[in-house]
Design an enzyme around this catalytic site. Structure first.
Site, PDB file in Angstrom:
ATOM      1  N   ASN A 212       0.846  -1.196   0.000  1.00 43.59           N
ATOM      2  CA  ASN A 212       0.000   0.000   0.000  1.00 43.59           C
ATOM      3  C   ASN A 212       0.878   1.241   0.000  1.00 43.59           C
ATOM      4  O   ASN A 212       2.107   1.137  -0.006  1.00 43.59           O
ATOM      5  CB  ASN A 212      -0.968  -0.020   1.183  1.00 43.59           C
ATOM      6  CG  ASN A 212      -0.218  -0.120   2.495  1.00 43.59           C
ATOM      7  OD1 ASN A 212       0.576   0.752   2.826  1.00 43.59           O
ATOM      8  ND2 ASN A 212      -0.435  -1.200   3.234  1.00 43.59           N
ATOM      9  N   ARG A 213       0.277   2.414   0.057  1.00 41.37           N
ATOM     10  CA  ARG A 213       1.008   3.664  -0.163  1.00 41.37           C
ATOM     11  C   ARG A 213       1.683   4.217   1.096  1.00 41.37           C
ATOM     12  O   ARG A 213       2.219   5.316   1.087  1.00 41.37           O
ATOM     13  CB  ARG A 213       0.064   4.713  -0.739  1.00 41.37           C
ATOM     14  CG  ARG A 213      -0.313   4.414  -2.187  1.00 41.37           C
ATOM     15  CD  ARG A 213      -1.487   5.253  -2.639  1.00 41.37           C
ATOM     16  NE  ARG A 213      -1.257   6.669  -2.454  1.00 41.37           N
ATOM     17  CZ  ARG A 213      -2.229   7.579  -2.376  1.00 41.37           C
ATOM     18  NH1 ARG A 213      -3.487   7.196  -2.439  1.00 41.37           N
ATOM     19  NH2 ARG A 213      -1.949   8.853  -2.221  1.00 41.37           N
TER      20      ARG A 213
END
Ligand code: CTP
Length: 408
Positions: A212-213
């Site tokens: 994820n970011r």
């Protein structure tokens, strides 16, 4: 309450002795000043061979002291020593170490060291095996027994061209040591704190993964704030682009399973857990140990995601049996109905606090240096922490957890 960072308004007395490493300490004085500290400098005569009082005056904006024979300075040493939060001697030559060990007081720096009642931190710098000489080692030992702390020296190239133990620690690490020294009076002194941060990665094959970011910035800031509050910090982190704060016990991990195992072990005797990591909720049901080729279309269908371990739920279960961690704080990344989802997560995961982010709001959450957090406990809203730096947000979270631990 406004946010107060560790170095703001702290009085640091910086004693500088004659070594080529002097020039690096101008940078240290500048960094300390920029962080809000009031830095007063004492230069020995030998130090002035390498660097001028003007250099320090320019970066600190404070007077620089060089002599004890100035009429105005004749009781200066007592005043300087009395007012300081920390006396840092950097670089400290072998000669100055020897004078400090024997209590000699032949210049403003050594006379001030004798008068000082504040903690003293020494960063030695010397060439050609002088640090390892039994005389220097005995002096270091004497000073240590008297409660003086040491930062370095480190091994590396020295001015003579020789390589060995004697280089002064670099300013960023020295700054970290100064923070650790000042943190001794903090509200989490003697407390064991576990922080998780960053994303986790779940491999599809040797070159691809699901993640994820998350950049881990908020968790890194929490770890630094906990260190600044005096805690003994274990940082468990997924892959990050930034270095972890100096002074933590670093536990790098990749997968959710690894992060879960490391967390369950670390919290066994921890006072507090800050679960900041953006944990991957899914992982491929099948992993290939060879790179999947574009032509292997069947793999796309075969990957089939499965749910990973919910780390906080596992912590909750363990905590019900052991009582540790004593306080648990989680995060909630939400895109809507932040309060309601946050409240439900707090109860479901058995947390004392949950810090809810509306990750779609401007300047909030992933990849930003700022954050805005709604801090909830089972009693309701604890604080609406407005949009500000992740460092400032971290200090508020640490403040609330310390308050709960300290029962006030
Ligand atoms: N968390 C965890 N284990 C997971 C997923 C999340 O311990 N497998 C933790 C996070 O570190 C965070 C909290 O649980 O402190 C909430 O994470 P969040 O992603 O907001 O919630 P989820 O539990 O994943 O629920 P949902 O995805 O349904 O919002």
């Amino acid at each position: 309450m406004t946010t107060v960072t560790l170095l703001q308004n702290k009085r640091i007395l910086l004693g500088v002795t004659g070594s080529i490493a002097c020039y690096k300490v101008v940078d240290l004085a500048s960094k300390l000043t920029q962080a809000g500290a009031q830095v007063e400098v004492i230069l020995t005569e030998a130090a002035q061979q390498f660097v001028t009082p003007l250099a320090f005056r320019s970066v600190t904006g404070q007077p620089v002291y060089t002599s004890m024979w100035d009429l105005a300075d004749h009781v200066r040493h007592v005043g300087l020593a009395e007012n300081a939060d920390l006396f840092v001697i950097a670089p400290a030559t072998a000669h100055t170490l020897a004078k400090l060990a024997y209590g000699l007081a032949d210049n403003l720096l050594t006379v001030t060291a004798l008068a000082a009642r504040c903690p003293i931190l020494v960063a030695p710098a010397m060439d050609g095996g002088m640090f390892e000489h039994p005389a220097t080692q005995a002096n270091v030992e004497t000073l240590r027994q008297r409660g003086v702390s040491f930062a370095g020296p480190v091994t590396g190239r020295m001015a003579s061209g020789l390589s060995g133990l004697g280089r002064m620690m670099e300013p960023p690490e020295l700054l970290a040591h100064i923070r650790l020294s000042l943190a001794q009076k903090g509200p989490l002194h003697g407390r064991k704190v576990v922080v998780t941060t960053g994303p986790t990665r779940e491999a599809i094959d040797p070159v691809r993964f699901i993640s994820n970011r998350s950049t881990g910035k908020q968790g890194l800031a929490v770890a630094q704030a906990a260190l600044d509050a005096g805690a003994d910090v274990t940082l468990i982190y997924g892959p990050l682009a930034e270095p972890v704060p100096y002074g933590v016990t670093a536990v790098p991990v990749h997968t959710t399973q690894e992060m879960g195992e490391a967390t369950l072990t670390a919290v066994q005797n921890a006072d507090a857990l800050f679960m900041v990591a953006a944990v991957a909720d899914f992982r491929p049901g099948t992993q290939s140990d060879r790179k999947i080729k574009k032509t292997d279309e069947a793999w796309g269908l075969a990957i089939g995601l499965e749910v990973t371990l919910d780390i906080l739920s596992a912590v909750k279960e363990q905590r019900e049996k052991t009582g540790y961690p004593r306080v648990a704080l989680g995060f909630a990344a939400e895109t809507h109905d932040a309060f309601e989802y946050g409240r439900q997560k707090l109860l479901r995961k058995g947390l004392n606090f949950i810090a809810v982010n509306d990750v779609l709001a401007e300047g909030v959450g992933f990849e930003h240096d700022t954050n805005r957090v709604l801090l909830l406990s089972s009693a309701g809203v604890v604080e609406e922490i407005p949009l500000q730096s992740k460092t400032a947000v971290a200090e508020r979270l640490v403040y609330h957890v310390a308050k709960t631990l300290n029962g006030s």
